[in-house]
Scaffold this active site. Structure first.
Site, PDB file in Angstrom:
ATOM      1  N   TYR A 173       0.849  -1.190   0.000  1.00 20.64           N
ATOM      2  CA  TYR A 173       0.000   0.000   0.000  1.00 20.64           C
ATOM      3  C   TYR A 173       0.890   1.248   0.000  1.00 20.64           C
ATOM      4  O   TYR A 173       2.114   1.152  -0.094  1.00 20.64           O
ATOM      5  CB  TYR A 173      -0.976  -0.053   1.189  1.00 20.64           C
ATOM      6  CG  TYR A 173      -1.954  -1.184   1.019  1.00 20.64           C
ATOM      7  CD1 TYR A 173      -2.912  -1.138   0.009  1.00 20.64           C
ATOM      8  CD2 TYR A 173      -1.889  -2.323   1.809  1.00 20.64           C
ATOM      9  CE1 TYR A 173      -3.795  -2.193  -0.198  1.00 20.64           C
ATOM     10  CE2 TYR A 173      -2.764  -3.381   1.611  1.00 20.64           C
ATOM     11  CZ  TYR A 173      -3.713  -3.317   0.603  1.00 20.64           C
ATOM     12  OH  TYR A 173      -4.576  -4.358   0.388  1.00 20.64           O
ATOM     13  N   ARG A 221       3.428  -1.403  11.017  1.00 19.20           N
ATOM     14  CA  ARG A 221       3.433  -2.681  10.292  1.00 19.20           C
ATOM     15  C   ARG A 221       4.258  -2.487   9.031  1.00 19.20           C
ATOM     16  O   ARG A 221       4.063  -1.535   8.273  1.00 19.20           O
ATOM     17  CB  ARG A 221       2.012  -3.101   9.933  1.00 19.20           C
ATOM     18  CG  ARG A 221       2.007  -4.560   9.475  1.00 19.20           C
ATOM     19  CD  ARG A 221       0.662  -5.187   9.613  1.00 19.20           C
ATOM     20  NE  ARG A 221       0.860  -6.563  10.051  1.00 19.20           N
ATOM     21  CZ  ARG A 221       0.128  -7.584   9.648  1.00 19.20           C
ATOM     22  NH1 ARG A 221      -0.879  -7.398   8.836  1.00 19.20           N
ATOM     23  NH2 ARG A 221       0.378  -8.809  10.068  1.00 19.20           N
ATOM     24  N   GLY A 319      -3.451 -14.636  12.653  1.00 23.14           N
ATOM     25  CA  GLY A 319      -4.441 -14.022  11.776  1.00 23.14           C
ATOM     26  C   GLY A 319      -5.568 -14.961  11.448  1.00 23.14           C
ATOM     27  O   GLY A 319      -6.603 -15.018  12.121  1.00 23.14           O
ATOM     28  N   CYS A 346      -6.419 -22.367   3.509  1.00 25.87           N
ATOM     29  CA  CYS A 346      -6.975 -22.542   2.168  1.00 25.87           C
ATOM     30  C   CYS A 346      -7.299 -21.195   1.527  1.00 25.87           C
ATOM     31  O   CYS A 346      -7.383 -21.097   0.291  1.00 25.87           O
ATOM     32  CB  CYS A 346      -8.229 -23.415   2.219  1.00 25.87           C
ATOM     33  SG  CYS A 346      -9.616 -22.625   3.077  1.00 25.87           S
ATOM     34  N   CYS A 350     -11.477 -16.271   3.403  1.00 25.31           N
ATOM     35  CA  CYS A 350     -10.940 -15.010   3.930  1.00 25.31           C
ATOM     36  C   CYS A 350     -10.301 -14.170   2.836  1.00 25.31           C
ATOM     37  O   CYS A 350     -11.002 -13.513   2.062  1.00 25.31           O
ATOM     38  CB  CYS A 350     -10.011 -15.289   5.102  1.00 25.31           C
ATOM     39  SG  CYS A 350      -8.656 -16.436   4.769  1.00 25.31           S
ATOM     40  N   GLU A 414     -23.041 -43.254   6.246  1.00 30.29           N
ATOM     41  CA  GLU A 414     -21.975 -43.131   5.250  1.00 30.29           C
ATOM     42  C   GLU A 414     -21.800 -44.462   4.529  1.00 30.29           C
ATOM     43  O   GLU A 414     -21.637 -45.505   5.157  1.00 30.29           O
ATOM     44  CB  GLU A 414     -20.668 -42.713   5.959  1.00 30.29           C
ATOM     45  CG  GLU A 414     -19.402 -42.827   5.135  1.00 30.29           C
ATOM     46  CD  GLU A 414     -19.418 -41.984   3.861  1.00 30.29           C
ATOM     47  OE1 GLU A 414     -19.626 -40.766   3.970  1.00 30.29           O
ATOM     48  OE2 GLU A 414     -19.232 -42.552   2.762  1.00 30.29           O
TER      49      GLU A 414
HETATM   50  C1  LIG Z   1      -9.105 -11.739   5.257  1.00 29.86           C
HETATM   51  C2  LIG Z   1      -7.777 -11.077   5.502  1.00 29.86           C
HETATM   52  C3  LIG Z   1      -7.706  -9.694   5.470  1.00 29.86           C
HETATM   53  C4  LIG Z   1      -6.488  -9.057   5.735  1.00 29.86           C
HETATM   54  N1  LIG Z   1      -6.473  -7.694   5.819  1.00 29.86           N
HETATM   55  C5  LIG Z   1      -5.380  -7.064   6.279  1.00 29.86           C
HETATM   56  C6  LIG Z   1      -5.418  -5.685   6.623  1.00 29.86           C
HETATM   57  O1  LIG Z   1      -6.477  -5.044   6.590  1.00 29.86           O
HETATM   58  N2  LIG Z   1      -4.260  -5.106   7.009  1.00 29.86           N
HETATM   59  C7  LIG Z   1      -3.098  -5.807   7.143  1.00 29.86           C
HETATM   60  O2  LIG Z   1      -2.079  -5.231   7.515  1.00 29.86           O
HETATM   61  N3  LIG Z   1      -3.064  -7.138   6.880  1.00 29.86           N
HETATM   62  C8  LIG Z   1      -4.162  -7.779   6.483  1.00 29.86           C
HETATM   63  N4  LIG Z   1      -4.141  -9.144   6.298  1.00 29.86           N
HETATM   64  C9  LIG Z   1      -2.926  -9.917   6.612  1.00 29.86           C
HETATM   65  C10 LIG Z   1      -3.006 -10.474   8.042  1.00 29.86           C
HETATM   66  O3  LIG Z   1      -2.981  -9.443   8.985  1.00 29.86           O
HETATM   67  C11 LIG Z   1      -1.840 -11.432   8.349  1.00 29.86           C
HETATM   68  O4  LIG Z   1      -0.643 -10.723   8.278  1.00 29.86           O
HETATM   69  C12 LIG Z   1      -1.772 -12.611   7.403  1.00 29.86           C
HETATM   70  O5  LIG Z   1      -3.023 -13.237   7.276  1.00 29.86           O
HETATM   71  C13 LIG Z   1      -0.743 -13.634   7.857  1.00 29.86           C
HETATM   72  O6  LIG Z   1      -1.043 -14.108   9.117  1.00 29.86           O
HETATM   73  P1  LIG Z   1      -1.673 -15.580   9.345  1.00 29.86           P
HETATM   74  O7  LIG Z   1      -0.799 -16.530   8.603  1.00 29.86           O
HETATM   75  O8  LIG Z   1      -1.630 -15.770  10.829  1.00 29.86           O
HETATM   76  O9  LIG Z   1      -3.049 -15.543   8.786  1.00 29.86           O
HETATM   77  C14 LIG Z   1      -5.323  -9.809   5.997  1.00 29.86           C
HETATM   78  C15 LIG Z   1      -5.410 -11.195   5.974  1.00 29.86           C
HETATM   79  C16 LIG Z   1      -6.614 -11.838   5.761  1.00 29.86           C
HETATM   80  C17 LIG Z   1      -6.675 -13.331   5.812  1.00 29.86           C
END
Ligand SMILES: Cc1cc2nc3c(=O)[nH]c(=O)nc-3n(C[C@H](O)[C@H](O)[C@H](O)COP(=O)(O)O)c2cc1C
Length: 645
Positions: A173, A221, A319, A346, A350, A414
């Site tokens: 971004y 971040r 996350g 998967c 999300c 089943e």
């Molecule tokens: C549905 C979704 C939306 C996300 N939106 C953002 C966001 O708004 N801002 C951001 O910094 N990261 C966003 N991320 C990244 C997550 O914060 C995170 O860094 C990423 O999913 C990796 O972590 P995890 O492996 O524990 O899911 C998003 C991730 C997912 C799955």
């Protein structure tokens, strides 16, 4: 100290006392209202998520300036009119005992809707890596306005009762666009070498710090690495981080990836292990004197605890695990780790849903509650029903779990000798074991809830008439499609399911007929057994989209492994050691071939439907039985059937 002592240790950041080191990282939900304000949908979601007990809950992206909006239904923080909703958001998190941070965001050139209107801006007029359209170069005046807007949005967050803000400097971004040589070729003081390109970030942090004062915690971040060709690496970033931190960051949240990073590394697929990115957090930790948050594929609190114990990071973000099971920390604390529904990475419900399905909002493919908190029934049924569930794949098992949770008497019938449906096969190709663990977990949960699973039971109309259930959920999956090809009865022909479950050994020179997910994954499986594989697909475009993480990884593995995907190709006939195909009007003979694997897909299996209709028995057809699709459709339809009993 107790188990998971590192994860459950408190930590203080400026004036913010966190009860533990688990963080819910920002995740866009697109559950805001159309005018970017906080409404009941988002509040219901965040209220449920906050019950996890994670020490810090960070909001999804909240837009600081209209020039950086990523679209409708993205939280807004660029105007005072958002403060009342933001107040409710922060209060909801406080009510659950957590601390709240607002993520301050400007999309820069990665805003599809602004690009389409010719309104998107970026450091330079270079096209978006994802949307391929070009933004307008930011003027010095707009840069100044945006820097101030970050500060003003931070003040709104503080006024709304948030405990902290997080500046979004990651994932491609605006602030990453300034940092990256791939998007910033400015000649003024915001461009140049990495240090020059960091000027925008530094001035944003300084603006936020000045606006909120000394006590208020400010997180940053950042993508520790862009993870793209010619992007910056953690080694490049590390030398300038102390200067960035000095501008006002109290925490570094060490994420990874940018827009266009191959394989969706930011929300990494199942190929990546828990904590795969923590070593970069550690590299950052070595040069800064503020706490560092590690993130990436953490699902098991024990892995997070070990990462903290090794000193790789000071806090851990969970996350997608939060979305899969907001109770994961509660279960871990109670020693019930076996009950945690672990995220299978998967991405169907999300990140890929909100990115590739316009107008959608967040869900979770394995947790039907997430994103549907207001529809999700919580009260037991007044009149419990006896429900027969035919089939025990994702749809049937989810229906059973939800029916049992609501107090119904569910029984699963089943036909096969073990439950699990298609997942038993889907778990066999490389990196898919996690699907098998999930289905075993679900089977265990359903049994613990008292649901009987009768295997080896083919349900007939007569059985239903005799058993007289109140309702039937048909979740029997699909049947294999056998294409009418000359040579089908030759001994070298088999199908994907026979190969995946080991009934048929892999050949050496193999042709897979069908390039959908089953064909591609079976080819991937065969590749690991030493086969050379050609995949024949009728369509001119691969049905497995490379924009999804899984699709990207699968295509890459097959290509790197020497497999060939023939698109727009049709099998004419199979011979004893060859396959004759038509490609764009030309005949080609593939030879030698010692195995032909059919993987042309499934058709719905709803043969009991007519009987149920004729007898007027209440019924639902769900999952592949209604039309072969993905896990998310199966679980969602299974859950909704149980909710409507
Ligand atoms: C549905 C979704 C939306 C996300 N939106 C953002 C966001 O708004 N801002 C951001 O910094 N990261 C966003 N991320 C990244 C997550 O914060 C995170 O860094 C990423 O999913 C990796 O972590 P995890 O492996 O524990 O899911 C998003 C991730 C997912 C799955």
């Amino acid at each position: 100290m107790s188990r998971l002592e590192h994860l459950f240790a408190p930590i203080r950041i400026r004036n913010m006392e966190l009860a533990n080191r688990a963080v819910m990282p920002p995740m866009g939900t697109w559950l805001s209202e159309d005018d970017a304000s906080v409404g009941d949908r988002l509040l219901a979601y965040i209220s449920r998520q906050a019950q996890s007990g994670a020490g810090l809950i960070i909001s999804e992206v909240a837009c600081v300036h209209p020039s950086g909006s990523a679209g409708k239904r993205h939280m807004g923080a660029y105007d005072d009119r958002f403060i009342p909703g933001l107040k409710q958001f922060a209060r909801t998190i406080h009510d659950a005992g957590g601390k709240a941070a607002l993520q301050l965001h400007h999309a820069g050139r990665e805003s599809f809707f602004l690009l389409q209107q010719g309104q998107a801006v970026g450091p330079s007029a270079l096209p978006s890596l994802v949307f391929r359209q070009t933004p307008n170069e930011m003027t010095p005046e707009l840069i100044e306005e945006v820097i101030e807007a970050f500060g003003r949005a931070a003040v709104r967050a503080r006024e709304a009762g948030f405990d902290a803000v997080e500046v979004h400097g990651a994932h491609g971004y605006l602030l990453t666009q300034f940092l990256s040589a791939l998007s910033n070729i400015r000649q003024d003081r915001y461009g140049g070498d990495l240090e020059g390109r960091a000027t925008m970030l530094i001035e944003v942090l300084a603006s936020v710090r000045k606006a909120v004062g000394d006590d208020f915690p400010v997180l940053l971040r950042i993508s520790a690495e862009e993870f793209i060709k010619d992007g910056y690496m953690v080694e490049d970033l590390v030398p300038i981080l102390p200067k960035i931190v000095a501008a006002g960051a109290d925490v570094i949240h060490a994420s990874i990836g940018t827009h266009g990073s191959p394989g969706g590394i930011t929300s990494a697929p199942q190929e990546y292990e828990a904590g795969f990115n923590a070593w970069r957090a550690q590299k950052i930790k070595e040069v800064v004197d503020v706490p560092v948050i590690a993130v990436g594929r953490f699902t098991d609190p024990a892995d997070a605890d070990a990462c903290l114990a090794r000193g790789e990071a000071d806090m851990i973000s969970f996350g997608r695990q939060q979305l899969a099971d907001p109770d994961y920390l509660i279960k871990a604390r109670a020693g019930r780790t076996g009950d945690i529904r672990q995220c299978i990475a998967c991405n169907q419900g999300c990140i890929e849903r909100i990115m590739f399905e316009p107008g959608s909002s967040v869900r979770c493919a394995i947790n039907p509650e997430t994103g549907q908190e207001r529809d999700y029934p919580r009260v037991k049924a007044a009149t419990p029903q006896t429900v027969w569930i035919v089939g025990s794949g994702p749809a049937g098992l989810t229906a059973a779990a939800e029916a049992a949770r609501l107090g119904h008497r569910a029984i699963i019938l089943e036909e096969a000798d073990q439950p699990g449906g298609q997942i038993r096969y889907a778990a066999r190709p490389p990196h898919k074991e996690i699907y098998g663990r999930w289905i075993d977990w679900l089977i265990g949960q359903v049994r613990d809830m008292g649901v009987e699973i009768k295997t080896g039971t083919a349900v007939t109309g007569a059985m239903i008439d005799e058993g007289r259930p109140d309702a039937v959920i048909l979740a029997a999956g699909g049947t294999k499609i056998v294409p009418p090809l000359p040579g089908l009865d030759l001994p070298l022909v088999c199908d994907a399911w026979q190969v995946l479950d080991g009934r048929v050994q892999a050949g050496t020179d193999v042709v897979v007929v069908g390039g959908g997910l089953i064909g591609m994954e079976t080819a991937d499986f065969l590749r690991t057994k030493g086969a050379t594989v050609v995949i024949i697909e009728m369509l001119k475009r691969s049905p497995v989209a490379k924009v999804t993480s899984h699709g990207y990884m699968l295509h890459k593995r097959l290509r790197d492994g020497g497999c060939r995907l023939m698109l727009g190709a049709q099998v004419e006939r199979i011979e004893s050691d060859a396959v004759v195909v038509q490609v764009e009007g030309e005949t080609q003979t593939l030879s030698p071939v010692d195995q032909v694997v059919l993987a042309v897909g499934m058709k719905p299996r709803d043969d009991l439907k007519a009987h149920l209709e004729a007898k007027g028995i209440r019924h639902f057809v769900v999952g592949d039985a209604a039309g072969p699709r993905r896990i998310i459709e199966a679980t969602e339809e299974g859950a909704r059937a149980a909710w409507s009993l």
